[in-house]
Design a protein around this motif. Structure first.
Motif, PDB file in Angstrom:
ATOM      1  N   VAL A 266       0.821  -1.214   0.000  1.00  0.00           N
ATOM      2  CA  VAL A 266       0.000   0.000   0.000  1.00  0.00           C
ATOM      3  C   VAL A 266       0.853   1.261   0.000  1.00  0.00           C
ATOM      4  CG1 VAL A 266      -1.766   1.283   1.293  1.00  0.00           C
ATOM      5  CG2 VAL A 266      -1.920  -1.213   1.079  1.00  0.00           C
ATOM      6  N   GLY A 267       2.039   1.179   0.606  1.00  0.00           N
ATOM      7  CA  GLY A 267       2.912   2.340   0.632  1.00  0.00           C
ATOM      8  C   GLY A 267       2.893   3.098   1.938  1.00  0.00           C
ATOM      9  N   MET A 268       2.130   2.644   2.899  1.00  0.00           N
ATOM     10  CA  MET A 268       2.137   3.235   4.238  1.00  0.00           C
ATOM     11  C   MET A 268       1.685   2.179   5.232  1.00  0.00           C
ATOM     12  SD  MET A 268      -1.204   5.791   4.139  1.00  0.00           S
ATOM     13  CE  MET A 268      -0.440   6.855   2.939  1.00  0.00           C
ATOM     14  N   ALA A 269       2.058   2.363   6.496  1.00  0.00           N
ATOM     15  CA  ALA A 269       1.724   1.399   7.545  1.00  0.00           C
ATOM     16  C   ALA A 269       0.224   1.378   7.788  1.00  0.00           C
ATOM     17  CB  ALA A 269       2.473   1.755   8.822  1.00  0.00           C
ATOM     18  N   PRO A 270      -0.305   0.271   8.333  1.00  0.00           N
ATOM     19  CA  PRO A 270      -1.749   0.150   8.532  1.00  0.00           C
ATOM     20  C   PRO A 270      -2.380   1.301   9.311  1.00  0.00           C
ATOM     21  CG  PRO A 270      -0.710  -1.980   8.842  1.00  0.00           C
ATOM     22  CD  PRO A 270       0.399  -0.988   8.671  1.00  0.00           C
ATOM     23  N   LEU A 271      -1.808   1.684  10.448  1.00  0.00           N
ATOM     24  CA  LEU A 271      -2.406   2.755  11.241  1.00  0.00           C
ATOM     25  C   LEU A 271      -2.320   4.093  10.522  1.00  0.00           C
ATOM     26  CD1 LEU A 271      -1.434   2.019  14.959  1.00  0.00           C
ATOM     27  CD2 LEU A 271      -3.683   1.859  13.873  1.00  0.00           C
ATOM     28  N   GLU A 272      -1.236   4.323   9.804  1.00  0.00           N
ATOM     29  CA  GLU A 272      -1.113   5.558   9.032  1.00  0.00           C
ATOM     30  C   GLU A 272      -2.191   5.609   7.949  1.00  0.00           C
ATOM     31  OE1 GLU A 272       2.146   7.944   6.213  1.00  0.00           O
ATOM     32  OE2 GLU A 272       2.598   5.947   7.034  1.00  0.00           O
ATOM     33  N   TYR A 273      -2.420   4.466   7.308  1.00  0.00           N
ATOM     34  CA  TYR A 273      -3.456   4.405   6.277  1.00  0.00           C
ATOM     35  C   TYR A 273      -4.833   4.679   6.881  1.00  0.00           C
ATOM     36  CZ  TYR A 273      -6.537   2.600   2.649  1.00  0.00           C
ATOM     37  OH  TYR A 273      -7.541   2.467   1.714  1.00  0.00           O
ATOM     38  N   ALA A 274      -5.099   4.081   8.041  1.00  0.00           N
ATOM     39  CA  ALA A 274      -6.387   4.287   8.700  1.00  0.00           C
ATOM     40  C   ALA A 274      -6.581   5.757   9.071  1.00  0.00           C
ATOM     41  CB  ALA A 274      -6.490   3.405   9.939  1.00  0.00           C
ATOM     42  N   LYS A 275      -5.545   6.390   9.619  1.00  0.00           N
ATOM     43  CA  LYS A 275      -5.648   7.800  10.002  1.00  0.00           C
ATOM     44  C   LYS A 275      -5.865   8.680   8.780  1.00  0.00           C
ATOM     45  CE  LYS A 275      -2.791   7.300  14.152  1.00  0.00           C
ATOM     46  NZ  LYS A 275      -1.480   7.617  14.792  1.00  0.00           N
TER      47      LYS A 275
END
Length: 293
Positions: A266-275
């Motif tokens: 995705v290109g970013m960490a899971p929590l970063e994506y969620a935020k």
């Protein structure tokens, strides 16, 4: 055949954005519509979709998608590319630049459907886009007619008349592929290839050959892609309270494995994506319901 299609014939509603990364942000830059496939072609075509954008005076936007394991034929008219294309399975994150004014009308084939319809080895198209007449020579002139049509419904009629002309013979292997792929997509307990081979009684090498020929990617990748789509969709909807539990539900050994694969794809960490997803959704809400009004 109708039993094999099962629930696969359902056209997603406007709230179904699985596979679309940053869905709220992306919706601010383009429109998306879907149309159902008619009975003459629904054996191999899942649905039609159209995307339009007008970003004149605005910066280009890069739309990102975790694509499904299927072939899409697209009829495109943009500032940089116009024509008809066969788009193979994208095994990495698909990124499309939207700039100026443009539109795309797409045919989403069922997983395995393009291979069953054409008789071609779909693995040869993986991660590539080929001009439509180079793959289906008799389609010469179809792109121009589709792009000249005044509505998506008219475009659907044109492509269905074209694709319905070729006889479509029953293919037992394709029917089996449909059943296997449907189980992979909808049964969250299927997370390993050996579970799939045990359920369907298919040797692993046979399954791998079937998937290369009909789907265009291996069964392990298909399983991982569906579970990553599930994870991205849940995160975008706010599922952040227990990443370890989420990783376990998706079949990962632990949270670290899930985070590494998600970040790589995705290109970013899971929590970063969620935020990022929550922030985009709040921005949309603020524009629709301004504070103080």
């Amino acid at each position: 055949m109708s039993d094999a299609l099962g629930t696969l014939g359902r056209v997603p509603g406007p709230d179904d954005v699985k596979g679309i990364l940053h869905p709220d942000e992306q919706a601010r830059h383009r429109t998306l519509a879907r149309l159902s496939a008619g009975p003459a072609v629904e054996r191999f075509i899942e649905w039609y979709w159209s995307v339009r954008w007008d970003l004149r005076g605005r910066s280009p936007y890069f739309a990102e998608v975790l694509s499904y394991p299927c072939v899409n034929i697209t009829f495109e008219r943009t500032r940089t590319r116009t024509g008809g294309f066969v788009n193979g399975v994208a095994t990495t994150k698909y990124i499309r630049e939207l700039s100026g004014v443009g539109e795309t009308f797409g045919i989403r084939f069922r997983a395995g459907g393009f291979g069953a319809y054409t008789g071609l080895d779909v693995g040869a198209f993986r991660d590539t886009a080929v001009e439509l007449p180079d793959v289906i020579p008799e389609s010469a002139g179809l792109t121009e007619r589709v792009l000249e049509a005044s509505s998506d419904a008219e475009r659907r009629t044109l492509v269905e008349e074209f694709f319905a002309c070729r006889p479509f013979l029953d293919d037992p292997t394709y029917l089996l592929v449909l059943r296997v792929v449907a189980a992979m997509e909808h049964d969250l307990e299927l997370t390993r290839v050996d579970q799939v081979t045990a359920r369907f009684g298919i040797p692993v090498r046979t399954l791998q050959r079937m998937f290369r020929r009909y789907v265009g990617a291996g069964p392990k990748w298909v399983l991982r892609r569906y579970r990553l789509q599930d994870g991205a969709d849940l995160l975008a909807r706010g599922r952040t309270e227990d990443l370890a539990a989420l990783a376990a539900e998706l079949g990962y050994f632990d949270q670290a494995h899930f985070s590494r694969e998600f970040t790589a794809e995705v290109g970013m960490a899971p929590l970063e994506y969620a935020k990022n997803s929550v922030r985009s959704r709040n921005e949309v809400t603020a524009k629709v319901f301004p504070v103080g009004r």
